[in-house]
Design a protein around this motif. Sequence first.
Motif, PDB file in Angstrom:
ATOM      1  N   ALA A   1       0.846  -1.196   0.000  1.00 41.17           N
ATOM      2  CA  ALA A   1       0.000   0.000   0.000  1.00 41.17           C
ATOM      3  C   ALA A   1       0.877   1.241   0.000  1.00 41.17           C
ATOM      4  O   ALA A   1       1.772   1.381   0.844  1.00 41.17           O
TER       5      ALA A   1
ATOM      6  N   LEU B   1       0.594   0.456   6.443  1.00 41.65           N
ATOM      7  CA  LEU B   1       0.090   1.758   6.022  1.00 41.65           C
ATOM      8  C   LEU B   1       1.248   2.743   5.884  1.00 41.65           C
ATOM      9  O   LEU B   1       2.163   2.756   6.721  1.00 41.65           O
TER      10      LEU B   1
ATOM     11  N   LYS C   1      -4.695   2.443  12.217  1.00 44.10           N
ATOM     12  CA  LYS C   1      -3.307   1.981  12.299  1.00 44.10           C
ATOM     13  C   LYS C   1      -3.076   0.665  11.558  1.00 44.10           C
ATOM     14  O   LYS C   1      -1.942   0.248  11.379  1.00 44.10           O
ATOM     15  N   LYS C   2      -4.177   0.005  11.142  1.00 42.87           N
ATOM     16  CA  LYS C   2      -4.027  -1.300  10.492  1.00 42.87           C
ATOM     17  C   LYS C   2      -4.970  -1.404   9.299  1.00 42.87           C
ATOM     18  O   LYS C   2      -6.119  -0.969   9.367  1.00 42.87           O
ATOM     19  N   LEU C   3      -4.472  -1.991   8.235  1.00 43.86           N
ATOM     20  CA  LEU C   3      -5.249  -2.227   7.023  1.00 43.86           C
ATOM     21  C   LEU C   3      -5.171  -3.712   6.677  1.00 43.86           C
ATOM     22  O   LEU C   3      -4.078  -4.289   6.673  1.00 43.86           O
TER      23      LEU C   3
ATOM     24  N   THR D   1      -0.094   5.319   9.924  1.00 41.10           N
ATOM     25  CA  THR D   1      -1.505   5.617  10.194  1.00 41.10           C
ATOM     26  C   THR D   1      -2.158   6.189   8.937  1.00 41.10           C
ATOM     27  O   THR D   1      -1.468   6.679   8.029  1.00 41.10           O
ATOM     28  N   LEU D   2      -3.482   6.110   8.909  1.00 38.32           N
ATOM     29  CA  LEU D   2      -4.247   6.650   7.785  1.00 38.32           C
ATOM     30  C   LEU D   2      -5.553   7.221   8.318  1.00 38.32           C
ATOM     31  O   LEU D   2      -6.275   6.539   9.045  1.00 38.32           O
TER      32      LEU D   2
ATOM     33  N   ILE E   1      -4.766   5.727  -1.432  1.00 34.69           N
ATOM     34  CA  ILE E   1      -3.834   4.636  -1.153  1.00 34.69           C
ATOM     35  C   ILE E   1      -3.922   3.665  -2.321  1.00 34.69           C
ATOM     36  O   ILE E   1      -5.008   3.172  -2.652  1.00 34.69           O
TER      37      ILE E   1
ATOM     38  N   PRO F   1      -9.717   7.135   1.248  1.00 38.33           N
ATOM     39  CA  PRO F   1      -9.957   6.970   2.684  1.00 38.33           C
ATOM     40  C   PRO F   1     -11.044   7.872   3.263  1.00 38.33           C
ATOM     41  O   PRO F   1     -11.670   7.521   4.260  1.00 38.33           O
TER      42      PRO F   1
ATOM     43  N   PHE G   1     -10.285  -1.519   8.274  1.00 38.03           N
ATOM     44  CA  PHE G   1      -9.334  -0.726   9.043  1.00 38.03           C
ATOM     45  C   PHE G   1      -9.431  -1.107  10.516  1.00 38.03           C
ATOM     46  O   PHE G   1     -10.536  -1.181  11.072  1.00 38.03           O
TER      47      PHE G   1
END
Length: 200
Positions: free
Chosen positions: A75, A174, A151-153, A178-179, A82, A137, A104
């Motif tokens: 990513a 990510l 914090k997680k994808l 973070t996203l 993204i 996003p 997410f």
Amino acid sequence: MKHHRIWTAAALAVTATLTLTACGSKNDKNDKADTKDGPSATAPSAEEGEPGEEEDDKPQDKGDACAPSDMKVEAGPQSGKILLVATNTGKKPCTAYGFPYIRFDQDQATAGVGEETKPKAPVKVAPGKSAYAAVTPTAPDGSGGPGRDAKKLTVTFQTAGGDPLQGDPAAPALPGGTLHVDDQARATYWLPDEAAALKG
């Protein structure tokens, strides 16, 4: 006179027998009708389980669908989105069906998908080649609410029938760790090139 009484008694006995037989036949028919209208005797009980349970226990047939076991998913940031790049690291071609199921953090629901990005045919991915999908996003007009920092994808592939593949999903890192996402986050379908994905 004696003979007359004997014949009379015999006639009464025959009549009674015929009456009982007729009643018995009628009752038998009623009993059968009640059974037909009532619950089936062969219906499965709660202990036996419902039909189809054994089928649910069968291993999933992934067919030629791409899966995390033979794909490297990365990513990266691109034009406010993204970009997901899924590269076939296996020895056989696979097919990137549908769109990636995006989650997410610990979200129960997956991100939405832009139906307008659906290709004419699923993307065939040869060894060493890639399929692409873009993730927007947040909603540009702010309709997705204040959002949050994820914090997680995780990325789950689909089968040819549109079911999510069983097993652990891909978990690309990510960019920056973070996203910022909101309730209108969405992905494109898997597409054959980067430009088509970013256009969606």
